[in-house]
Structure formats: structure tokens, C-alpha cells
Motif scaffolding. Sequence first.
Motif, PDB file in Angstrom:
ATOM      1  N   GLU A   1       5.618  -7.129  20.464  1.00 55.29           N
ATOM      2  CA  GLU A   1       6.933  -6.732  20.998  1.00 55.29           C
ATOM      3  C   GLU A   1       7.498  -7.823  21.901  1.00 55.29           C
ATOM      4  OE1 GLU A   1      10.403  -4.785  21.821  1.00 55.29           O
ATOM      5  OE2 GLU A   1       8.957  -4.445  20.203  1.00 55.29           O
ATOM      6  N   GLU A   2       6.650  -8.421  22.766  1.00 57.30           N
ATOM      7  CA  GLU A   2       7.117  -9.512  23.633  1.00 57.30           C
ATOM      8  C   GLU A   2       7.569 -10.709  22.804  1.00 57.30           C
ATOM      9  OE1 GLU A   2       3.877 -10.259  26.307  1.00 57.30           O
ATOM     10  OE2 GLU A   2       4.237  -8.421  27.450  1.00 57.30           O
ATOM     11  N   ASP A   3       6.853 -11.016  21.731  1.00 56.58           N
ATOM     12  CA  ASP A   3       7.221 -12.109  20.839  1.00 56.58           C
ATOM     13  C   ASP A   3       8.559 -11.827  20.159  1.00 56.58           C
ATOM     14  OD1 ASP A   3       6.541 -14.657  19.566  1.00 56.58           O
ATOM     15  OD2 ASP A   3       6.405 -13.451  17.714  1.00 56.58           O
ATOM     16  N   ARG A   4       8.744 -10.570  19.727  1.00 52.67           N
ATOM     17  CA  ARG A   4      10.001 -10.186  19.092  1.00 52.67           C
ATOM     18  C   ARG A   4      11.161 -10.331  20.068  1.00 52.67           C
ATOM     19  NH1 ARG A   4      13.578  -6.758  19.107  1.00 52.67           N
ATOM     20  NH2 ARG A   4      12.625  -5.363  20.602  1.00 52.67           N
ATOM     21  N   GLN A   5      10.958  -9.894  21.327  1.00 51.02           N
ATOM     22  CA  GLN A   5      12.007 -10.014  22.333  1.00 51.02           C
ATOM     23  C   GLN A   5      12.304 -11.477  22.644  1.00 51.02           C
ATOM     24  OE1 GLN A   5      10.685  -7.690  25.666  1.00 51.02           O
ATOM     25  NE2 GLN A   5      11.334  -5.740  24.754  1.00 51.02           N
ATOM     26  N   TRP A   6      11.267 -12.316  22.720  1.00 56.59           N
ATOM     27  CA  TRP A   6      11.455 -13.740  22.973  1.00 56.59           C
ATOM     28  C   TRP A   6      12.276 -14.368  21.856  1.00 56.59           C
ATOM     29  CZ3 TRP A   6       9.872 -18.003  20.128  1.00 56.59           C
ATOM     30  CH2 TRP A   6      10.050 -19.248  20.760  1.00 56.59           C
ATOM     31  N   ALA A   7      11.941 -14.047  20.593  1.00 54.73           N
ATOM     32  CA  ALA A   7      12.666 -14.603  19.451  1.00 54.73           C
ATOM     33  C   ALA A   7      14.124 -14.142  19.472  1.00 54.73           C
ATOM     34  CB  ALA A   7      11.984 -14.192  18.141  1.00 54.73           C
TER      35      ALA A   7
ATOM     36  N   LEU B   1      -2.233  -5.882  21.342  1.00 56.49           N
ATOM     37  CA  LEU B   1      -1.587  -6.575  20.223  1.00 56.49           C
ATOM     38  C   LEU B   1      -0.164  -6.086  20.034  1.00 56.49           C
ATOM     39  CD1 LEU B   1      -4.481  -6.738  17.601  1.00 56.49           C
ATOM     40  CD2 LEU B   1      -3.397  -8.659  18.765  1.00 56.49           C
ATOM     41  N   ASP B   2       0.039  -4.765  20.087  1.00 51.62           N
ATOM     42  CA  ASP B   2       1.388  -4.209  19.937  1.00 51.62           C
ATOM     43  C   ASP B   2       2.318  -4.747  21.019  1.00 51.62           C
ATOM     44  OD1 ASP B   2       0.513  -2.756  17.772  1.00 51.62           O
ATOM     45  OD2 ASP B   2       0.332  -0.854  18.865  1.00 51.62           O
ATOM     46  N   ARG B   3       1.795  -4.824  22.262  1.00 54.93           N
ATOM     47  CA  ARG B   3       2.597  -5.353  23.365  1.00 54.93           C
ATOM     48  C   ARG B   3       2.946  -6.821  23.133  1.00 54.93           C
ATOM     49  NH1 ARG B   3      -0.652  -4.626  28.098  1.00 54.93           N
ATOM     50  NH2 ARG B   3      -0.945  -2.598  27.170  1.00 54.93           N
ATOM     51  N   ALA B   4       1.974  -7.619  22.659  1.00 54.57           N
ATOM     52  CA  ALA B   4       2.210  -9.043  22.397  1.00 54.57           C
ATOM     53  C   ALA B   4       3.241  -9.227  21.281  1.00 54.57           C
ATOM     54  CB  ALA B   4       0.905  -9.735  22.031  1.00 54.57           C
TER      55      ALA B   4
END
Length: 194
Positions: A181-187, A176-179
Motif C-alpha cells: 500500500e505504501e508503494d502504491r501511494q508513493w507511485a 507485506l500488505d502495508r508495504a
Amino acid sequence: VESTDQTRLLVVEKGGIQTSLVVDNVREVMRLKRSLVEPPPEVCKGVDRQFLSGVVKVDEGRRLVLMLSLEEVIAVQLNGDKADKGPAAVGAESTASLDAGSEEEQLVSFRVAGDEYAFAIEQVSEILKVMDITPVPNVPDYVLGLFTIRNHLLPILDMRRLLGLPDLVSERHALLDRAVEEDRQWAENVRNVL
């Protein structure tokens, strides 16, 4: 709750003693040629106990299945002689038993923390869905408790803890933490593009 719909109990037997092991899921019962089983490299043997008894190359070497020594996993003292032999001797016996008899071996493969392991099929008596486990006080952390099946009491051992792997909850939190972080980077990337 750490178990999922995929979590299973492997009921194993050695020396007339039954034990149940919690695994993430059961992958398959496989039949393979004994020539595909190789002894583990010396560097892969454990410091305290020799869990690994062999390595199986499946799918033309693209998939490795780690064969575990049931004697070491459940730490059964079958007789006085076994206690005098070191853990390396126990692992060697397991690998040697693969060379005897027929040309084929049947294994029950299962996953624990994303890795695939196996026991010889003759060591597994049943595969059960996880039900109510009764906790037992003052036992090692890898002993989850007791389970009853057909009026037979079985100790339940957590394979993740026994092998020193992270528990299921920690693993899911990390995913979940990885997802997130990936979502934050995508945004952030989208914001920069705009």
C-alpha cells in the motif's frame, strides 16, 4: 513455516515440571535492581488469567519489559492450595517473591509479536533453537506438540496463541500488505508530481 532463524524455545520449569515455550527471539539476560520492578496496574490484569506479574522500566523508563507469571502461563497446579487461590493470588505471589532476598534480579527477556516479556532467570533452564516438533491431536490450539531433548519429553506451548496475539504468518502478511500500500501511494504521488 511459522518459525524463523530467530525463533527460540524457552525451557521453563516450575514445580519439577518442564515445559517449552515458543518465542520470536531471545533479547537478553539482564540484571536489574528490584526497585525498577513495579506491580502491574489493575486495569492491565487479564480477565481470565493474571499473566502479568510486574512491569520493569529499563533504559531510564524508555523501554518497558512485561514480567509474566510462569504459574499462569503454563497453568501448573502445584498443589491443592494453589487451585483454591484465585489467579490474582498467584500473580501477587510472583510479585512478592521479587521483594524477598537480594537487591538485584536477573531476567531472561524475549519478544513475542513485537512486545518484550521476561521471566526470572531461575525459571528458565535452557534456550534452544526450534527443531522438529511432533504434533499431538485433540489438544488446545496453543499446544503445538511435543519435543524431545536428551530423552526428555517436553510439551511445546505457542506464546502468541496463549497470549491471544496474531500468529507470525498473519503478522508478516500484514507487513507485506502495508508495504504494498505504501508503494502504491508513493507511485501515485510520483505520478501526480510528474
